[in-house]
Design an enzyme around this catalytic site. Structure first.
Site, mmCIF file in Angstrom:
data_model
loop_
_atom_site.group_PDB
_atom_site.id
_atom_site.type_symbol
_atom_site.label_atom_id
_atom_site.label_comp_id
_atom_site.label_asym_id
_atom_site.label_seq_id
_atom_site.Cartn_x
_atom_site.Cartn_y
_atom_site.Cartn_z
ATOM 1 N N HIS A 95 -6.629 12.503 9.137
ATOM 2 C CA HIS A 95 -6.887 11.861 10.621
ATOM 3 C C HIS A 95 -6.344 12.170 11.932
ATOM 4 O O HIS A 95 -6.487 12.478 13.209
ATOM 5 C CB HIS A 95 -5.733 10.553 10.110
ATOM 6 C CG HIS A 95 -7.030 9.173 9.598
ATOM 7 N ND1 HIS A 95 -7.420 9.634 8.608
ATOM 8 C CD2 HIS A 95 -7.538 8.211 10.553
ATOM 9 C CE1 HIS A 95 -7.907 8.361 7.713
ATOM 10 N NE2 HIS A 95 -8.266 7.924 9.751
ATOM 11 N N LYS B 186 -5.756 0.578 0.214
ATOM 12 C CA LYS B 186 -5.018 -0.209 -0.237
ATOM 13 C C LYS B 186 -3.794 -1.241 0.690
ATOM 14 O O LYS B 186 -3.451 0.137 1.207
ATOM 15 C CB LYS B 186 -4.856 -0.354 -1.742
ATOM 16 C CG LYS B 186 -3.340 0.680 -1.632
ATOM 17 C CD LYS B 186 -2.948 1.195 -3.078
ATOM 18 C CE LYS B 186 -1.472 2.374 -3.272
ATOM 19 N NZ LYS B 186 -0.510 2.288 -2.257
#
Lengths: 181, 278
Positions: free
Chosen positions: A38, A103
């Protein structure tokens, strides 16, 4: 619980029918990317350079798989905790990302971006990496090979089981803890 | 003096790393089976079902239970009469590197600032306690990053006592919510110093989930904290339910008259550890 079978790339129409708590079986191409990837994607955007994949309609899976043993397309491949990508996610949603898969909780800015740009956040079962790997039929590194487990992979998934945690309308599946104050 | 060959230690450590990452400990499995039967939420039961299926699949295929094979943490009890020619640290590290390579386990160690992966999961995190005698016990734990990130150390004031400890632990679990892959296991270190509390908190995670602390007072504290944490209703993977935590394990050490150190080491449901003795 409604269950939808969806194909990538995802469309606004796909996103609009999803509500927190729905189950989705995802099919098609998704991209792996976690912390270091990222950062690199963000750097490319800052420099005005193209990304290694088309963000329009894309789904990013926050995963760093274990190495593929001989005869398998991938090793164990369950989700990592998503909040660490919160700093980058709103920008990616604004540029066409439709779904992130991980999650754990998301920041308000990410939830707002999902409302503004029609996106969803899917949860996969953490700690079930061997089981989830059965739904990944192909995988190849397409960028940042030097990152090892954190490289960006193009993965083909078949009936990848997901829960809608945050929908595009402000809905959230996670239970609020019963804290006595 | 008892001499133990470094090669024997390395081989045993390599085997432990591969085995622990693919075979769920029996006590953890029993808790999953209990949860699958007794969890109050349907979504929570479905998570336990998936985790049991995942454990079976990992054992059959030798795929890791979780892709996060952790930093490799070792607690070593080494007899003062034991000699390891070549050195115990080197023997353990070499075994770990072999195990992670041959077992197709993920290497998750990186430089904290450049974030460059060290490539072989080194360094192993090794805690050695010298003990009387000539035995050598090596415990290995695959400690994942997601649950480790939710762990905390704090220095309470002595006046805060047990109530303050409970409040800190319960609040920590509530704030962590779904992030550390509940149902979790809590290793709690009370006392010692700033660095000693987390060391004993983590070591407490090596205990069997269904054991009972030999000190009845600590056993009662563990039961009380477990009940308090499970009232939060976070449930398996944060989907709601009665199983937020599978077990609380407390370790206590004397501390400074001015201090009440407290460490909360959060362990995910994939509690992978094994031990070997020489």
């Amino acid at each position: 619980m409604p269950t939808y079978s969806l194909n990538t790339p995802l469309t606004d129409a796909d996103i609009e029918k999803l509500r927190a708590g729905d189950m989705v079986l995802l099919n098609g191409i998704i991209y792996s990317g976690r912390d270091a990837a990222h950062k690199k994607l963000s750097d490319l955007l800052d420099q005005g350079k193209p990304l290694p994949f088309d963000l329009k309609g894309a789904s990013i899976y926050y995963v760093g798989p274990s190495p593929a043993p001989p005869g398998r397309p991938i090793g164990s491949a369950g989700p990592t905790t998503s909040y660490r990508m919160d700093a980058y996610a709103p920008r990616l949603y604004s540029l066409g990302l439709k779904a992130s898969i991980g999650k754990g909780k998301r920041a308000d800015a990410v939830k707002q971006a999902m409302r503004d740009f029609k996106g969803v956040y899917f949860g996969a079962t953490g700690g079930a990496g061997a089981l989830l790997s059965k739904c990944i039929t192909a995988s190849k590194v397409i960028a940042f090979d030097e990152l090892g487990p954190e490289a960006v992979r193009e993965m083909t998934v078949k009936d990848f089981p997901l829960l809608v945690i945050n929908d595009a309308f402000g809905g959230e599946l996670y239970a609020k803890p019963n804290l006595e104050e | 003096m008892k001499e133990i060959k470094a090669a024997d230690i390395s081989a045993a450590v390599a085997r432990m790393c591969m085995s622990a990452n693919t075979k769920l400990p029996d006590d953890v499995r029993r808790k999953f089976e209990e949860g699958y039967k007794n969890e109050t939420s349907e979504a929570g039961r479905e998570i336990f079902r998936q985790l049991l299926e995942n454990a079976d699949l990992a054992f059959e295929t030798k795929l890791p239970l979780c892709q996060d094979c952790g930093l490799a943490v070792f607690y070593v009890e080494m007899g003062e009469d034991v000699v390891v020619p070549g050195g115990i640290n080197k023997a353990i590290t070499e075994g770990m590197v072999t195990g992670y390579k041959d077992g197709f386990l993920r290497k998750s160690s990186c430089d904290p600032l450049t974030r460059k992966n060290t490539g072989d999961n080194t360094p192993a995190i090794i805690h050695i306690d010298l003990v009387p005698g000539d035995r050598l016990k090596i415990s290995y734990m695959a400690k994942g990053g997601g649950s480790e990130n939710m762990s905390r150390v704090t220095m309470l004031a002595p006046s805060q006592g047990w109530e303050g400890i409970k409040k800190f632990v319960v609040t920590r679990v509530a704030e962590a919510g779904p992030n550390p892959c509940p149902p979790i296991i809590l290793g709690i270190g009370i006392g010692g110093t700033f660095e000693y509390a987390p060391k004993i908190a983590k070591k407490a995670l090596l205990r069997k989930l269904d054991d009972v602390h030999p000190d009845p007072q600590i056993a009662a504290m563990e039961a009380e904290l477990l009940a308090e944490v499970n009232k939060l209703g976070i449930g398996p993977m944060g989907l709601g339910g009665s199983y937020t935590c599978l077990a609380v394990k407390i370790a206590i050490a004397p501390c400074h008259i001015a201090s009440l150190p407290l460490a909360v080491n959060v362990q995910c449901h994939s509690a992978r550890h094994e031990e070997v003795e020489f």
